[in-house]
Write a protein that holds these residues in place. Structure first.
Motif, PDB file in Angstrom:
ATOM      1  N   LEU A  89       7.838  89.745 -43.611  1.00 41.70           N
ATOM      2  CA  LEU A  89       9.082  89.772 -44.365  1.00 41.70           C
ATOM      3  C   LEU A  89       8.824  89.426 -45.831  1.00 41.70           C
ATOM      4  O   LEU A  89       9.304  90.114 -46.739  1.00 41.70           O
ATOM      5  CB  LEU A  89      10.060  88.771 -43.739  1.00 41.70           C
ATOM      6  CG  LEU A  89      11.518  88.908 -44.076  1.00 41.70           C
ATOM      7  CD1 LEU A  89      12.053  90.285 -43.714  1.00 41.70           C
ATOM      8  CD2 LEU A  89      12.308  87.834 -43.371  1.00 41.70           C
ATOM      9  N   LYS A  90       8.056  88.386 -46.062  1.00 41.88           N
ATOM     10  CA  LYS A  90       7.742  87.987 -47.434  1.00 41.88           C
ATOM     11  C   LYS A  90       6.894  89.053 -48.127  1.00 41.88           C
ATOM     12  O   LYS A  90       7.125  89.371 -49.300  1.00 41.88           O
ATOM     13  CB  LYS A  90       7.027  86.642 -47.447  1.00 41.88           C
ATOM     14  CG  LYS A  90       6.811  86.125 -48.839  1.00 41.88           C
ATOM     15  CD  LYS A  90       6.306  84.710 -48.838  1.00 41.88           C
ATOM     16  CE  LYS A  90       6.210  84.196 -50.262  1.00 41.88           C
ATOM     17  NZ  LYS A  90       5.822  82.793 -50.316  1.00 41.88           N
ATOM     18  N   GLU A  91       5.922  89.606 -47.428  1.00 41.73           N
ATOM     19  CA  GLU A  91       5.079  90.655 -48.018  1.00 41.73           C
ATOM     20  C   GLU A  91       5.911  91.858 -48.432  1.00 41.73           C
ATOM     21  O   GLU A  91       5.730  92.395 -49.533  1.00 41.73           O
ATOM     22  CB  GLU A  91       3.998  91.095 -47.029  1.00 41.73           C
ATOM     23  CG  GLU A  91       2.889  90.099 -46.832  1.00 41.73           C
ATOM     24  CD  GLU A  91       1.924  90.495 -45.718  1.00 41.73           C
ATOM     25  OE1 GLU A  91       2.122  91.548 -45.076  1.00 41.73           O
ATOM     26  OE2 GLU A  91       0.972  89.727 -45.490  1.00 41.73           O
ATOM     27  N   LEU A  92       6.808  92.296 -47.563  1.00 41.78           N
ATOM     28  CA  LEU A  92       7.641  93.459 -47.877  1.00 41.78           C
ATOM     29  C   LEU A  92       8.553  93.186 -49.072  1.00 41.78           C
ATOM     30  O   LEU A  92       8.728  94.039 -49.941  1.00 41.78           O
ATOM     31  CB  LEU A  92       8.476  93.862 -46.660  1.00 41.78           C
ATOM     32  CG  LEU A  92       7.711  94.517 -45.522  1.00 41.78           C
ATOM     33  CD1 LEU A  92       8.556  94.553 -44.260  1.00 41.78           C
ATOM     34  CD2 LEU A  92       7.267  95.927 -45.910  1.00 41.78           C
ATOM     35  N   ARG A  93       9.108  91.996 -49.130  1.00 39.99           N
ATOM     36  CA  ARG A  93       9.994  91.659 -50.241  1.00 39.99           C
ATOM     37  C   ARG A  93       9.236  91.647 -51.558  1.00 39.99           C
ATOM     38  O   ARG A  93       9.684  92.233 -52.541  1.00 39.99           O
ATOM     39  CB  ARG A  93      10.653  90.298 -50.003  1.00 39.99           C
ATOM     40  CG  ARG A  93      11.624  89.929 -51.131  1.00 39.99           C
ATOM     41  CD  ARG A  93      12.281  88.595 -50.900  1.00 39.99           C
ATOM     42  NE  ARG A  93      11.354  87.497 -50.751  1.00 39.99           N
ATOM     43  CZ  ARG A  93      10.717  86.903 -51.779  1.00 39.99           C
ATOM     44  NH1 ARG A  93      10.903  87.301 -53.012  1.00 39.99           N
ATOM     45  NH2 ARG A  93       9.893  85.885 -51.542  1.00 39.99           N
ATOM     46  N   THR A  94       8.055  91.022 -51.576  1.00 39.75           N
ATOM     47  CA  THR A  94       7.301  90.955 -52.826  1.00 39.75           C
ATOM     48  C   THR A  94       6.738  92.319 -53.225  1.00 39.75           C
ATOM     49  O   THR A  94       6.708  92.646 -54.408  1.00 39.75           O
ATOM     50  CB  THR A  94       6.178  89.897 -52.747  1.00 39.75           C
ATOM     51  OG1 THR A  94       5.324  90.180 -51.653  1.00 39.75           O
ATOM     52  CG2 THR A  94       6.755  88.506 -52.608  1.00 39.75           C
ATOM     53  N   ARG A 107      15.186  80.915 -44.578  1.00 41.63           N
ATOM     54  CA  ARG A 107      14.704  80.411 -43.278  1.00 41.63           C
ATOM     55  C   ARG A 107      13.911  81.482 -42.531  1.00 41.63           C
ATOM     56  O   ARG A 107      12.939  81.170 -41.848  1.00 41.63           O
ATOM     57  CB  ARG A 107      15.873  79.919 -42.437  1.00 41.63           C
ATOM     58  CG  ARG A 107      16.382  78.558 -42.882  1.00 41.63           C
ATOM     59  CD  ARG A 107      17.304  77.943 -41.853  1.00 41.63           C
ATOM     60  NE  ARG A 107      18.559  78.661 -41.756  1.00 41.63           N
ATOM     61  CZ  ARG A 107      19.687  78.294 -42.353  1.00 41.63           C
ATOM     62  NH1 ARG A 107      19.712  77.209 -43.082  1.00 41.63           N
ATOM     63  NH2 ARG A 107      20.783  79.001 -42.210  1.00 41.63           N
ATOM     64  N   TYR A 108      14.303  82.739 -42.638  1.00 35.84           N
ATOM     65  CA  TYR A 108      13.541  83.816 -41.989  1.00 35.84           C
ATOM     66  C   TYR A 108      12.135  83.878 -42.580  1.00 35.84           C
ATOM     67  O   TYR A 108      11.154  84.025 -41.859  1.00 35.84           O
ATOM     68  CB  TYR A 108      14.194  85.181 -42.170  1.00 35.84           C
ATOM     69  CG  TYR A 108      15.623  85.306 -41.703  1.00 35.84           C
ATOM     70  CD1 TYR A 108      16.177  84.432 -40.776  1.00 35.84           C
ATOM     71  CD2 TYR A 108      16.431  86.312 -42.199  1.00 35.84           C
ATOM     72  CE1 TYR A 108      17.484  84.562 -40.359  1.00 35.84           C
ATOM     73  CE2 TYR A 108      17.742  86.458 -41.788  1.00 35.84           C
ATOM     74  CZ  TYR A 108      18.264  85.577 -40.871  1.00 35.84           C
ATOM     75  OH  TYR A 108      19.560  85.716 -40.471  1.00 35.84           O
ATOM     76  N   GLU A 109      12.052  83.773 -43.899  1.00 34.99           N
ATOM     77  CA  GLU A 109      10.744  83.873 -44.567  1.00 34.99           C
ATOM     78  C   GLU A 109       9.847  82.673 -44.310  1.00 34.99           C
ATOM     79  O   GLU A 109       8.633  82.814 -44.321  1.00 34.99           O
ATOM     80  CB  GLU A 109      10.913  84.058 -46.082  1.00 34.99           C
ATOM     81  CG  GLU A 109      11.128  85.479 -46.478  1.00 34.99           C
ATOM     82  CD  GLU A 109      10.867  85.714 -47.956  1.00 34.99           C
ATOM     83  OE1 GLU A 109      10.301  84.850 -48.667  1.00 34.99           O
ATOM     84  OE2 GLU A 109      11.249  86.810 -48.414  1.00 34.99           O
TER      85      GLU A 109
END
Length: 68
Positions: free
Chosen positions: A8-13, A35-37
């Motif tokens: 999730l964090k990788e996709l967002r960044t 919280r998900y990240e």
């Protein structure tokens, strides 16, 4: 960090999105998205599907069941 949180964090960044932008697009509070990240919360099924659509990936990818 679990697979879901990491991806999730990788996709967002990779998409240059802020946490606030993603939360707004998903119709959830920013704190819920945070919280998900960080792996301390999990989205509902509907939110999981919305995340997959936002990033154009499968739910299986988000959950770490496939590498595609």
């Amino acid at each position: 960090m679990n697979n879901f949180a990491r991806r999730l964090k990788e996709l967002r960044t990779e998409n240059n999105y802020t946490q606030n932008y993603v939360a707004t697009r998903l119709g959830i509070r920013q704190q819920s998205y945070v919280r998900y990240e960080n792996g301390s919360g999990e989205p509902s099924l509907g939110t999981l599907i919305a995340i997959a659509k936002l990033y154009n990936v499968s739910t299986d990818y988000l959950l770490g069941l496939t590498e595609y």
